[in-house]
Design a protein around this motif. Structure first.
Motif, short mmCIF file in Angstrom:
data_model
loop_
_atom_site.label_atom_id
_atom_site.label_comp_id
_atom_site.label_asym_id
_atom_site.label_seq_id
_atom_site.Cartn_x
_atom_site.Cartn_y
_atom_site.Cartn_z
N ALA A 63 -16.41 17.99 -7.75
CA ALA A 63 -16.59 19.44 -7.87
C ALA A 63 -16.32 20.15 -6.55
O ALA A 63 -16.82 19.74 -5.50
CB ALA A 63 -18.01 19.75 -8.34
N ARG A 99 -7.63 23.32 -18.58
CA ARG A 99 -8.50 22.16 -18.83
C ARG A 99 -7.65 21.04 -19.43
O ARG A 99 -6.90 21.25 -20.37
CB ARG A 99 -9.63 22.54 -19.80
N GLY A 126 -12.06 26.63 -13.46
CA GLY A 126 -12.73 27.81 -13.97
C GLY A 126 -12.68 28.94 -12.96
O GLY A 126 -12.40 28.73 -11.78
N LEU A 168 -14.45 32.33 -17.03
CA LEU A 168 -13.16 31.92 -17.61
C LEU A 168 -12.88 30.44 -17.34
O LEU A 168 -13.24 29.92 -16.29
CB LEU A 168 -12.03 32.75 -17.01
N ILE A 169 -12.23 29.81 -18.27
CA ILE A 169 -11.65 28.48 -18.04
C ILE A 169 -10.14 28.70 -17.98
O ILE A 169 -9.51 29.04 -18.99
CB ILE A 169 -12.03 27.49 -19.14
N ARG A 196 -12.86 21.13 -11.05
CA ARG A 196 -13.72 20.08 -11.60
C ARG A 196 -12.89 18.86 -11.98
O ARG A 196 -11.80 18.98 -12.56
CB ARG A 196 -14.43 20.60 -12.86
N LEU A 197 -13.45 17.72 -11.66
CA LEU A 197 -12.88 16.44 -12.08
C LEU A 197 -13.91 15.75 -12.95
O LEU A 197 -15.10 15.70 -12.59
CB LEU A 197 -12.58 15.60 -10.84
N ARG A 198 -13.48 15.24 -14.11
CA ARG A 198 -14.45 14.68 -15.04
C ARG A 198 -15.04 13.37 -14.53
O ARG A 198 -16.21 13.09 -14.73
CB ARG A 198 -13.78 14.45 -16.39
N GLU A 199 -14.20 12.56 -13.92
CA GLU A 199 -14.69 11.29 -13.37
C GLU A 199 -13.76 10.88 -12.25
O GLU A 199 -12.68 11.44 -12.09
CB GLU A 199 -14.71 10.22 -14.46
N HIS A 201 -13.69 27.33 -9.69
CA HIS A 201 -14.43 26.07 -9.86
C HIS A 201 -13.41 24.98 -10.17
O HIS A 201 -12.76 25.03 -11.23
CB HIS A 201 -15.45 26.19 -10.99
N GLN A 255 -9.15 15.37 -18.02
CA GLN A 255 -9.72 14.88 -16.76
C GLN A 255 -10.08 15.97 -15.76
O GLN A 255 -10.91 15.75 -14.88
CB GLN A 255 -8.74 13.90 -16.08
N ARG A 256 -9.42 17.12 -15.86
CA ARG A 256 -9.63 18.14 -14.83
C ARG A 256 -9.78 19.51 -15.47
O ARG A 256 -9.29 19.73 -16.57
CB ARG A 256 -8.46 18.16 -13.84
N ALA A 257 -10.43 20.39 -14.74
CA ALA A 257 -10.56 21.75 -15.25
C ALA A 257 -10.64 22.71 -14.06
O ALA A 257 -11.08 22.34 -12.96
CB ALA A 257 -11.79 21.89 -16.13
#
Lengths: 201, 180
Positions: A145, A43, A50, A39-40, A68-71, A66, A46-48
């Protein structure tokens, strides 16, 4: 015995009987049934966040979050400013409330467990009523991450099972993904005892 | 004049990145293998492979140690944690393990040839493992032994097709090109 001899010391116990309570970890003697959810939950550009891999037991279920940071973002904290491993150090009602990542599960009968629930002591008596939520593993790799293993004590009743996140300071409004709780109940029924024979037989 | 010095400026973002061979791609949510494996069982201990999460470059899992509820729990001996040996074997004969050996140095050495196993957590309840590389079709074998706890060489097999199918379900979080 002369008075100069040291008194005999009690023997150190060689074994410890202590076990953590059922609401902080899965039962030790069961192989879980797996629900392969991927699952997400939220989002942004820039961030997500999961959620994957529900491990179901007769007493509750685990899953993996999970983060997550894109950058890289200047000023972003290395821990994402999110959970605290021990449930302390962040006051969700205080000055930094908006920086605190909220995560929770909601059952079809209205019960819920979130990481804003008060921190519990492991020797709390009586044990809390399910559901409760406990962070089992928290591992970051770099600033991009993080993985968090969560244990939910208590199985949901039939109906929708909701996973909810909110992260005000990171631009993530309250976001909810629901699955059929029957998937978790069926997986819990597939869980297998590791030692089928009762102790002593 | 304030007693306290002005706060230092925030540090610029670090360029440090975990190497691609040391963890899953950070921009993906993994696919899930829908089984947990019982690899070893004695009258006192069991070893499971659980939480198999798969990316196109490899897979994560928990190496889980369980103790029989009827057995007293010994004082944990940190020397014993590292003696739980795990080996993952592919159908083509290649393998990787958590035995002692030289770790590649990020950004300096070339990536290791897959499969390559990195155990990031090690403790009395097991650990967490990243395996760099996907298996070919066929049996995927998890083998362990733990002399300190009298666990003899033991193994269990998984159809590698379940891992490959999960890899195909891993989802890119930001499939469009990054912001310029």
């Amino acid at each position: 015995m002369s008075s100069s001899e040291p008194p005999e010391l009690p023997e150190e116990p060689s074994e410890v009987e202590y076990r953590r309570p059922a609401w902080v970890e899965p039962p030790a003697d069961v192989v879980p049934g797996i629900v392969p959810v991927e699952l997400i939950l939220a989002r942004t550009p820039q961030r997500a966040i999961g959620l994957t891999g529900i491990r179901a037991y007769p007493t509750g279920f685990g899953c993996t979050l999970h983060l997550r940071l894109r950058e890289d973002i200047p000023g972003e904290q290395s821990t994402f400013g999110a959970f605290n491993m021990f449930g302390e150090g962040v006051d969700p009602a205080g000055e930094f409330a908006d920086w605190y990542l909220r995560f929770g599960v909601g059952f079809a009968d209205g019960r819920k467990a979130t990481n804003l629930d008060h921190k519990r002591d492991l020797d709390e008596i009586p044990a809390p009523d399910p559901p409760t939520l406990w962070l089992v593993r928290w591992e970051g790799y770099d600033r991009l991450a993080w993985e968090v293993n969560v244990w939910v004590w208590g199985l949901p009743p039939p109906g929708p099972l909701a996973f909810v996140v909110e992260w005000p300071a990171r631009g993530i409004p309250e976001s909810r993904v629901e699955i059929d709780a029957g998937l978790v109940l069926e997986a819990a029924a597939r869980a297998v005892p590791i030692w089928p024979d009762p102790p002593g037989r | 004049m304030s007693f306290f010095e002005p706060l230092p400026a925030p540090r610029p973002p670090s360029d440090y990145r975990v190497s691609a061979w040391a963890r899953g791609p950070e921009g993906m949510v993994p696919g899930v293998v829908p089984v947990a494996l019982l690899v070893a069982r004695t009258s006192t201990h069991a070893v499971l492979i659980d939480g198999l999460l798969v990316y196109p470059t490899g897979f994560d899992f928990d190496l889980v140690v369980r103790r029989h509820p009827g057995q007293p729990r010994h004082h944990p001996d940190p020397r014993g944690w590292h003696e739980l040996r795990l080996e993952v074997r592919f159908a083509d004969g290649r393998s990787a393990d958590n035995g002692p050996g030289r770790w590649p140095r990020p950004h300096r050495d070339k990536p290791p040839d897959p499969p390559w196993l990195y155990q990031s957590v090690s403790g009395p309840d097991g650990g967490h493992v990243w395996l760099w590389g996907l298996p070919p079709p066929g049996p995927l074998t998890f083998a362990c032994r733990w002399p300190a706890e009298q666990i003899p060489p033991s193994q269990a097999e998984l159809d590698a097709g379940l891992v490959l199918a999960a890899a195909a379900r891993a989802t890119s979080l930001w499939p469009d090109p990054g912001p310029s």
